[in-house]
Design a protein around this motif. Structure first.
Motif, mmCIF file in Angstrom:
data_model
loop_
_atom_site.group_PDB
_atom_site.id
_atom_site.type_symbol
_atom_site.label_atom_id
_atom_site.label_comp_id
_atom_site.label_asym_id
_atom_site.label_seq_id
_atom_site.Cartn_x
_atom_site.Cartn_y
_atom_site.Cartn_z
ATOM 1 N N ALA A 25 0.973 -0.917 -0.248
ATOM 2 C CA ALA A 25 -0.029 -0.025 0.009
ATOM 3 C C ALA A 25 0.582 1.121 -0.301
ATOM 4 O O ALA A 25 0.098 1.930 0.201
ATOM 5 C CB ALA A 25 -0.828 -0.132 1.389
ATOM 6 N N SER A 26 2.085 1.232 -0.100
ATOM 7 C CA SER A 26 3.154 1.835 -0.358
ATOM 8 C C SER A 26 3.260 3.292 -1.037
ATOM 9 O O SER A 26 2.959 4.449 -1.357
ATOM 10 C CB SER A 26 4.747 2.029 0.182
ATOM 11 O OG SER A 26 5.093 1.032 -1.038
ATOM 12 N N ARG A 27 3.043 2.615 -2.177
ATOM 13 C CA ARG A 27 2.841 2.783 -3.791
ATOM 14 C C ARG A 27 1.596 2.402 -4.905
ATOM 15 O O ARG A 27 0.965 1.607 -4.078
ATOM 16 C CB ARG A 27 3.933 2.719 -5.055
ATOM 17 C CG ARG A 27 5.250 3.553 -3.767
ATOM 18 C CD ARG A 27 6.828 2.795 -4.467
ATOM 19 N NE ARG A 27 7.411 1.279 -4.149
ATOM 20 C CZ ARG A 27 7.349 0.694 -5.608
ATOM 21 N NH1 ARG A 27 6.963 1.345 -6.587
ATOM 22 N NH2 ARG A 27 8.042 -0.492 -4.897
ATOM 23 N N ALA A 69 -0.058 -6.873 -3.049
ATOM 24 C CA ALA A 69 1.790 -6.636 -3.132
ATOM 25 C C ALA A 69 2.184 -7.631 -3.899
ATOM 26 O O ALA A 69 2.016 -9.081 -4.393
ATOM 27 C CB ALA A 69 2.563 -7.547 -1.422
ATOM 28 N N GLY A 70 2.997 -7.023 -4.848
ATOM 29 C CA GLY A 70 3.638 -8.412 -5.958
ATOM 30 C C GLY A 70 5.009 -7.307 -6.962
ATOM 31 O O GLY A 70 5.053 -6.429 -6.461
ATOM 32 N N ILE A 71 5.194 -8.068 -7.404
ATOM 33 C CA ILE A 71 6.582 -7.389 -8.222
ATOM 34 C C ILE A 71 6.448 -7.938 -9.052
ATOM 35 O O ILE A 71 6.426 -9.473 -9.960
ATOM 36 C CB ILE A 71 7.565 -7.775 -7.539
ATOM 37 C CG1 ILE A 71 8.189 -9.388 -6.968
ATOM 38 C CG2 ILE A 71 7.757 -7.076 -5.832
ATOM 39 C CD1 ILE A 71 9.233 -9.890 -6.551
ATOM 40 N N ILE A 89 -1.278 0.710 -6.777
ATOM 41 C CA ILE A 89 -2.473 0.212 -7.061
ATOM 42 C C ILE A 89 -3.145 0.081 -5.074
ATOM 43 O O ILE A 89 -4.015 0.304 -4.548
ATOM 44 C CB ILE A 89 -2.607 -0.685 -7.291
ATOM 45 C CG1 ILE A 89 -2.623 -0.540 -8.678
ATOM 46 C CG2 ILE A 89 -4.597 -1.283 -7.458
ATOM 47 C CD1 ILE A 89 -2.773 -2.466 -10.161
ATOM 48 N N GLY A 90 -2.271 -0.225 -4.512
ATOM 49 C CA GLY A 90 -2.157 -0.825 -3.345
ATOM 50 C C GLY A 90 -2.792 0.935 -2.290
ATOM 51 O O GLY A 90 -3.278 1.215 -1.304
ATOM 52 N N ARG A 91 -1.500 1.792 -2.733
ATOM 53 C CA ARG A 91 -1.372 2.795 -2.702
ATOM 54 C C ARG A 91 -3.292 3.349 -3.046
ATOM 55 O O ARG A 91 -4.152 4.141 -1.624
ATOM 56 C CB ARG A 91 -0.860 3.127 -2.900
ATOM 57 C CG ARG A 91 -1.294 5.496 -1.901
ATOM 58 C CD ARG A 91 0.102 6.205 -2.542
ATOM 59 N NE ARG A 91 0.713 7.609 -2.399
ATOM 60 C CZ ARG A 91 0.052 8.256 -3.221
ATOM 61 N NH1 ARG A 91 -0.962 7.756 -4.492
ATOM 62 N NH2 ARG A 91 -0.348 9.371 -2.512
HETATM 63 P P1 NAP Z 1 4.259 -1.240 -7.693
HETATM 64 O O1 NAP Z 1 3.623 0.583 -8.679
HETATM 65 O O2 NAP Z 1 5.926 -1.984 -7.997
HETATM 66 O O3 NAP Z 1 3.892 -1.433 -6.073
HETATM 67 C C1 NAP Z 1 4.766 -3.172 -5.551
HETATM 68 C C2 NAP Z 1 4.028 -2.636 -3.830
HETATM 69 O O4 NAP Z 1 3.745 -3.272 -3.115
HETATM 70 C C3 NAP Z 1 4.613 -1.332 -2.689
HETATM 71 O O5 NAP Z 1 4.051 -0.764 -2.048
HETATM 72 C C4 NAP Z 1 5.859 -2.318 -2.389
HETATM 73 O O6 NAP Z 1 6.850 -2.171 -1.552
HETATM 74 C C5 NAP Z 1 4.853 -4.349 -2.741
HETATM 75 N N1 NAP Z 1 6.221 -4.654 -2.246
HETATM 76 C C6 NAP Z 1 7.018 -5.554 -3.656
HETATM 77 N N2 NAP Z 1 7.314 -7.086 -2.789
HETATM 78 C C7 NAP Z 1 6.474 -6.350 -1.194
HETATM 79 C C8 NAP Z 1 6.770 -8.379 -0.192
HETATM 80 N N3 NAP Z 1 8.258 -8.513 -0.777
HETATM 81 N N4 NAP Z 1 6.377 -7.487 0.994
HETATM 82 C C9 NAP Z 1 6.033 -6.649 1.378
HETATM 83 N N5 NAP Z 1 5.348 -5.247 0.622
HETATM 84 C C10 NAP Z 1 5.579 -5.806 -0.916
HETATM 85 O O7 NAP Z 1 2.984 -2.591 -8.055
HETATM 86 P P2 NAP Z 1 1.507 -2.331 -8.494
HETATM 87 O O8 NAP Z 1 1.731 -2.064 -10.126
HETATM 88 O O9 NAP Z 1 0.735 -1.323 -7.623
HETATM 89 O O10 NAP Z 1 0.533 -3.450 -8.696
HETATM 90 C C11 NAP Z 1 -0.237 -3.596 -7.356
HETATM 91 C C12 NAP Z 1 -0.259 -5.129 -7.595
HETATM 92 O O11 NAP Z 1 -1.682 -4.925 -8.668
HETATM 93 C C13 NAP Z 1 1.037 -6.059 -7.681
HETATM 94 O O12 NAP Z 1 -0.221 -7.028 -7.091
HETATM 95 C C14 NAP Z 1 0.477 -6.380 -9.554
HETATM 96 O O13 NAP Z 1 1.445 -7.236 -10.072
HETATM 97 C C15 NAP Z 1 -0.627 -6.475 -9.615
HETATM 98 N N6 NAP Z 1 -0.860 -6.173 -11.258
HETATM 99 C C16 NAP Z 1 -0.512 -4.536 -11.045
HETATM 100 C C17 NAP Z 1 -0.442 -4.543 -12.754
HETATM 101 C C18 NAP Z 1 -0.077 -2.995 -13.446
HETATM 102 O O14 NAP Z 1 -0.373 -2.810 -14.491
HETATM 103 N N7 NAP Z 1 0.222 -2.008 -12.801
HETATM 104 C C19 NAP Z 1 -1.259 -5.111 -13.500
HETATM 105 C C20 NAP Z 1 -1.773 -6.202 -12.813
HETATM 106 C C21 NAP Z 1 -1.761 -6.879 -12.071
HETATM 107 P P3 NAP Z 1 8.061 -1.022 -1.371
HETATM 108 O O15 NAP Z 1 6.839 0.538 -1.914
HETATM 109 O O16 NAP Z 1 7.884 -1.115 0.048
HETATM 110 O O17 NAP Z 1 8.768 -1.202 -2.369
#
Ligand code: NAP
Length: 247
Positions: free
Chosen positions: A13-15, A91-93, A17-19
């Protein structure tokens, strides 16, 4: 307000979608536990924004893939907030690469964060929600988990696993007033997609019927719905929010 007196625990939730989900829940009155991996500055900013909306908020640094650490955080959140009503496993990477070149460590890291992380948090809040006889679990999947995606064997497999975990959790907890659903986002504007080359972005947008990337708020709106009483009879569902990418 939809979530007055309720507590949401949102991982990642720091950044991104989660945020956006955390802020959307807070706008509906929810107190929010923000879980993040390492970016303390971003987590701190999110917490300040949440508090400015008049709710209780606190951040916990925790690797959701670490079973014991996830358990300790769930316990602390329950103690501090008096319970958890909504769990969002977000959370995802990514660690992209063709299988030919993908390192074992990159496979493990992605599966450990997205899939095992979601299992860990669900496991540690399972009996808590079961005893309350109400709760909402929302897991963040991806269209990659539905379609597969060249260069994302780790990520697509993890997200397909998240969908199976969602359906299983839904079946196990349906009789206890707890629903579990997944959201499958398409191509959303966050730090995760910002890393992609312009060429990849152009090609992906061209394949989206709506011809644009989604915004984190598009996903947050779906999460608010699935967490609300209005979605009380929906469980085990995968809601695509992808501008038609996966039609
Ligand atoms: P993002 O901007 O990279 O943010 C990732 C978030 O997950 C950050 O808050 C990060 O914390 C946290 N995180 C990463 N590894 C972690 C761990 N091991 N334990 C706890 N927290 C962890 O990603 P996003 O794009 O918002 O994606 C969020 C979710 O949506 C993910 O599951 C991703 O797979 C899914 N998703 C995203 C997209 C897209 O197009 N963006 C599409 C489909 C699905 P820090 O800030 O501390 O690093």
């Amino acid at each position: 307000m939809l979530f007055s007196e309720k507590t949401a625990l949102v991982t990642g939730a720091s950044r991104g979608i989660g945020r956006a989900i955390a802020l959307a829940f807070a706008k509906e009155g929810a107190n929010v536990a923000v879980i993040y991996a390492g970016n303390s500055a971003a987590a701190g900013e999110t917490v300040e924004e949440l508090k400015a909306l008049g709710v209780k908020a606190r951040a916990w640094q925790c690797d959701v893939g670490d079973f014991a650490a996830a358990g300790a955080v769930c316990k602390e959140v329950i103690e501090e907030f008096g319970g958890v009503d909504i769990l969002v496993n977000n959370a995802g990477i990514i660690r992209d690469g063709l299988i030919l070149s993908m390192k074992e460590a990159d496979f493990d890291a992605v599966v450990n964060t997205s899939l095992k992380g979601a299992f860990n948090m669900t496991k540690h809040l399972y009996s808590h929600m079961m005893k309350k006889r109400r709760g909402r679990i929302i897991n963040m999947a991806s269209v990659s988990g539905l379609m597969g995606n060249a260069g994302q064997a780790n990520y697509a497999a993890a997200k397909a696993g998240v969908i199976a975990l969602t359906k299983t959790t839904a079946r196990e907890l349906a009789g206890r007033g707890v629903t579990c659903n997944a959201i499958a986002p398409g191509f959303i504007r966050t730090d995760m997609t910002d890393k992609l080359t312009d060429k990849v972005k152009e090609n992906t947008i061209a394949a989206i019927p709506m011809k644009r990337m989604g915004e984190p708020e598009d996903i947050a709106a779906a999460a608010v719905f699935l967490a609300s009483d209005a979605a009380g009879y929906i469980t085990g569902e995968v809601l695509r929010v992808d501008g038609g990418l996966c039609i």
